[in-house]
Design a protein around this motif. Structure first.
Motif, PDB file in Angstrom:
ATOM      1  N   THR A 173      15.684  73.988 -19.204  1.00  0.00           N
ATOM      2  CA  THR A 173      14.784  72.948 -19.708  1.00  0.00           C
ATOM      3  C   THR A 173      13.756  73.542 -20.654  1.00  0.00           C
ATOM      4  O   THR A 173      13.484  74.743 -20.611  1.00  0.00           O
ATOM      5  CB  THR A 173      14.056  72.245 -18.541  1.00  0.00           C
ATOM      6  OG1 THR A 173      13.105  71.311 -19.074  1.00  0.00           O
ATOM      7  CG2 THR A 173      13.285  73.217 -17.655  1.00  0.00           C
ATOM      8  N   LYS A 174      13.160  72.713 -21.490  1.00  0.00           N
ATOM      9  CA  LYS A 174      11.949  73.136 -22.184  1.00  0.00           C
ATOM     10  C   LYS A 174      10.842  73.201 -21.130  1.00  0.00           C
ATOM     11  O   LYS A 174      11.010  72.666 -20.032  1.00  0.00           O
ATOM     12  CB  LYS A 174      11.605  72.160 -23.310  1.00  0.00           C
ATOM     13  CG  LYS A 174      10.986  70.857 -22.821  1.00  0.00           C
ATOM     14  CD  LYS A 174      10.521  70.026 -23.995  1.00  0.00           C
ATOM     15  CE  LYS A 174       9.894  68.730 -23.503  1.00  0.00           C
ATOM     16  NZ  LYS A 174       8.486  68.851 -23.137  1.00  0.00           N
ATOM     17  N   ALA A 175       9.727  73.855 -21.490  1.00  0.00           N
ATOM     18  CA  ALA A 175       8.720  74.158 -20.473  1.00  0.00           C
ATOM     19  C   ALA A 175       7.806  72.978 -20.137  1.00  0.00           C
ATOM     20  O   ALA A 175       6.592  73.119 -20.053  1.00  0.00           O
ATOM     21  CB  ALA A 175       7.902  75.366 -20.916  1.00  0.00           C
TER      22      ALA A 175
ATOM     23  N   GLY B 281       6.278  68.663 -15.772  1.00  0.00           N
ATOM     24  CA  GLY B 281       6.909  67.763 -14.807  1.00  0.00           C
ATOM     25  C   GLY B 281       8.253  68.308 -14.360  1.00  0.00           C
ATOM     26  O   GLY B 281       8.515  68.483 -13.158  1.00  0.00           O
ATOM     27  N   THR B 282       9.095  68.613 -15.323  1.00  0.00           N
ATOM     28  CA  THR B 282      10.437  69.101 -14.994  1.00  0.00           C
ATOM     29  C   THR B 282      10.366  70.416 -14.217  1.00  0.00           C
ATOM     30  O   THR B 282      11.128  70.624 -13.266  1.00  0.00           O
ATOM     31  CB  THR B 282      11.260  69.272 -16.288  1.00  0.00           C
ATOM     32  OG1 THR B 282      11.219  68.032 -16.995  1.00  0.00           O
ATOM     33  CG2 THR B 282      12.700  69.611 -15.980  1.00  0.00           C
ATOM     34  N   ILE B 283       9.438  71.297 -14.581  1.00  0.00           N
ATOM     35  CA  ILE B 283       9.309  72.572 -13.856  1.00  0.00           C
ATOM     36  C   ILE B 283       8.919  72.303 -12.395  1.00  0.00           C
ATOM     37  O   ILE B 283       9.548  72.819 -11.465  1.00  0.00           O
ATOM     38  CB  ILE B 283       8.261  73.497 -14.533  1.00  0.00           C
ATOM     39  CG1 ILE B 283       8.779  73.958 -15.890  1.00  0.00           C
ATOM     40  CG2 ILE B 283       7.940  74.694 -13.638  1.00  0.00           C
ATOM     41  CD1 ILE B 283       7.760  74.717 -16.732  1.00  0.00           C
ATOM     42  N   ALA B 284       7.897  71.484 -12.191  1.00  0.00           N
ATOM     43  CA  ALA B 284       7.442  71.219 -10.816  1.00  0.00           C
ATOM     44  C   ALA B 284       8.543  70.546  -9.997  1.00  0.00           C
ATOM     45  O   ALA B 284       8.724  70.838  -8.808  1.00  0.00           O
ATOM     46  CB  ALA B 284       6.180  70.355 -10.837  1.00  0.00           C
ATOM     47  N   GLU B 285       9.294  69.656 -10.635  1.00  0.00           N
ATOM     48  CA  GLU B 285      10.391  68.981  -9.933  1.00  0.00           C
ATOM     49  C   GLU B 285      11.488  69.977  -9.549  1.00  0.00           C
ATOM     50  O   GLU B 285      12.029  69.935  -8.444  1.00  0.00           O
ATOM     51  CB  GLU B 285      10.968  67.872 -10.820  1.00  0.00           C
ATOM     52  CG  GLU B 285      10.001  66.715 -11.020  1.00  0.00           C
ATOM     53  CD  GLU B 285      10.357  65.806 -12.202  1.00  0.00           C
ATOM     54  OE1 GLU B 285       9.613  64.849 -12.438  1.00  0.00           O
ATOM     55  OE2 GLU B 285      11.361  66.060 -12.881  1.00  0.00           O
ATOM     56  N   ALA B 286      11.813  70.875 -10.475  1.00  0.00           N
ATOM     57  CA  ALA B 286      12.848  71.880 -10.196  1.00  0.00           C
ATOM     58  C   ALA B 286      12.423  72.769  -9.023  1.00  0.00           C
ATOM     59  O   ALA B 286      13.244  73.113  -8.162  1.00  0.00           O
ATOM     60  CB  ALA B 286      13.112  72.718 -11.445  1.00  0.00           C
TER      61      ALA B 286
END
Ligand code: UDP
Length: 399
Positions: A293-295, A298-303
Motif C-alpha cells: 500500500t501507499k503509506a 488508515g490502511t496501515i493501522a488496519e493492516a
C-alpha cells in the motif's frame, strides 16, 4: 435549556491522509457506544464555512497530490515560521467570522478536529468568546510519526495521539501530560468485529482456498504505482509452464475506475481479483497474508489490526512521509518504490522467508490498537460530562 442529544462537531477537510475515514469511524463508534445520546456532525470546514479562496483548498488537494512538488512546496511553506504567525494571523481575520457562524449553527457540546490546519482558527474563535474548555476542543491526530507542527496546540483540552511516538512529539511541542492521550488511530468499528474463520471468508470472497494472498491497495483513490506493482507480482507469483503459482493477488483500485478497467483486461498468470472501491476491507484483509500500500495511515493501522506485514510502495510527500519509518522501524514491514523489488519481497515471504513474514505478523499484532476508536469516544463523553459539571448543563450561550 437545550434538551435532546448532545452535539459533537467534527472538523474535517477531505484532503486524504485518512481524515474523512477517521471522522466517520468516530461517528460510528459514538452511535455504537451511546446510541441517540449524541448527534455527531462532520463538517468540511474549509469547504462549507470559509470564504473564497480558503474554501477551494480541498478541491486543489487532488490536483496537488498528483503534482507532488507543488504539494511539497505548499506543505513546507506552511511549516512553523509561516503558518504559526503572519499567515495564520491574516487568515484568522477572514475565517474566524465564518467559523463562529458554524459554531452558532451547530451549537456543539464538544469539538473534535481531525485536520492539521484546524486548531488555530477555531481555538482563537472559542477563546475570543470566552468558551475555551467550556466547549472542550480536542484534536485527533491522523499521522503515525513525524507530523506537521500545526497539529499541536497548547490550548486544546485533549490531544489524542495514534502512537507513542506522536505522544512524545506532543509533549516536546509543549503540551502538558494531562492534555495528551495515546489510544491509537480511530479505525472504523467494523475492524473490531469478530469474523468467520479464514476458510469460510475465502469462500465468500471467491478466493483461492489455500494459496497465500497479497492485497494491493492505493488508498481510497487508487493512487501510487499499483499497475506496475501488479505486473511485477505476476512475473514472480505466476506459475511458469507446469509449476503452480506461488500466491494469489487481490487488487483494490478504490475509486480509480480507469485503473480498474486496465487491470481487469489483463490475463493474470495466477489467481487474481480486481476490485473497485470495496466496502468490506476488514474481510479482504483477514483473508490475506500481507499488504502492499501507499503509506496512508488508515490502511496501515488496519493492516496492523489484521496482523498483515506491510510493503509500502509510495507516500504523499509531507503528510505521509513519517508513516514510512513508523512501519519499517517497528519491524512490521518494508519500503520500496521499485516494483520488481516489491515483488521479490512478497515472493520471498511466500517462500524461503516465511519466518520473516511470521515475525512481522506478530509485531504488527502487538502494535495494533483495534479499540482505539472506542477509547477515544469514551474519553470524549467524559470531557463533555466534566465540562457540564463545571459550567452547568444549561448549554452554552453562543451569541
Ligand atoms: N478503503 C476502502 N475501500 C477501498 C479502498 C480504501 O474502504 O476500496 C479505505 C481503507 O480501508 C482506509 C481508507 O479507505 O480506511 C484509506 O485511508 P488511508 O489513510 O490509507 O489513505 P487516504 O486514501 O485517506 O489517503
Amino acid at each position: 435549556e437545550r434538551g435532546g442529544p448532545k452535539t459533537v462537531l467534527i472538523l474535517m477537510s477531505d484532503t486524504g491522509g485518512g481524515h474523512r475515514a477517521s471522522a466517520q469511524a468516530l461517528k460510528s463508534a459514538f452511535f455504537l457506544e451511546f446510541g441517540t445520546q449524541y448527534e455527531v456532525i462532520i463538517v468540511d470546514m474549509w469547504k462549507e464555512h470559509t470564504p473564497w479562496p480558503f474554501n477551494t483548498f480541498p478541491d486543489s488537494y487532488s490536483f496537488m497530490v498528483k503534482h507532488e512538488w507543488i504539494w511539497k512546496l505548499a506543505f513546507d511553506f506552511s511549516s512553523p515560521k509561516f503558518i504559526h504567525q503572519p499567515h495564520f494571523v491574516a487568515t484568522t481575520a477572514f475565517v474566524a467570522r465564518e467559523m463562529a457562524k458554524a459554531f452558532v449553527k451547530y451549537k456543539p457540546d464538544i469539538i473534535v478536529s481531525v485536520h492539521p490546519l484546524m486548531q488555530h482558527v477555531p481555538l482563537r474563535v472559542l477563546r475570543s468568546r470566552g468558551l475555551l474548555h467550556r466547549i472542550p476542543f480536542t484534536t485527533v491526530i491522523t499521522d503515525l510519526d513525524t507530523c506537521h507542527p500545526t497539529w499541536f496546540h497548547k490550548l486544546v483540552t485533549t490531544c489524542f495521539c495514534p502512537t507513542d511516538r506522536v505522544g512524545e512529539r506532543a509533549l516536546k511541542a509543549g503540551l502538558q501530560p494531562g492534555q495528551v492521550r495515546v489510544h491509537g488511530l480511530p479505525i472504523r468499528p467494523d475492524f473490531a468485529r469478530k469474523l468467520p474463520p479464514r476458510k469460510e471468508l475465502r469462500q465468500q470472497l471467491a478466493m483461492h482456498p489455500t494459496l497465500p494472498a497479497v492485497i494491493l491497495i492505493g488508498g481510497g483513490e487508487g493512487m501510487g504505482p499499483v499497475e506496475a506493482t501488479a505486473r511485477a507480482l505476476a512475473d514472480v507469483l505466476g506459475g511458469t509452464s507446469g509449476t503452480a503459482p506461488l500466491g494469489q493477488l487481490i487488487i483494490i483500485c478504490g475509486r480509480n475506475k480507469k485503473l480498474q478497467s486496465i487491470l481487469e483486461a489483463v490475463d493474470w498468470p495466477m489467481p487474481t481479483q480486481v476490485q473497485g472501491f470495496v466496502k468490506n476491507m476488514p474481510e479482504w484483509m483477514a483473508a490475506s497474508d500481507c499488504v502492499i500500500t501507499k503509506a496512508g495511515p488508515g490502511t496501515i493501522a488496519e493492516a496492523l489490526i489484521r496482523g498483515l506485514p506491510i510493503v509500502l510502495n509510495d507516500f504523499i510527500a509531507g503528510q505521509e512521509t513519517g508513516n514510512v519509518p513508523f512501519v519499517v522501524e517497528n519491524g512490521c514491514g518494508k519500503y520500496s518504490d521499485v516494483p520488481t523489488e516489491i515483488a521479490t519481497i512478497v515472493a520471498e515471504w511466500f517462500g524461503e522467508k516465511k519466518g520473516e513474514l511470521t515475525a512481522m505478523k506478530e509485531r504488527a499484532l502487538k502494535l495494533a490498537r483495534p479499540d482505539a476508536v472506542f477509547n477515544i469516544v469514551r474519553d470524549l463523553d467524559k470531557l463533555v460530562r466534566k465540562a457540564q459539571e463545571a459550567y452547568g448543563s444549561k448549554g452554552v450561550v453562543y451569541v
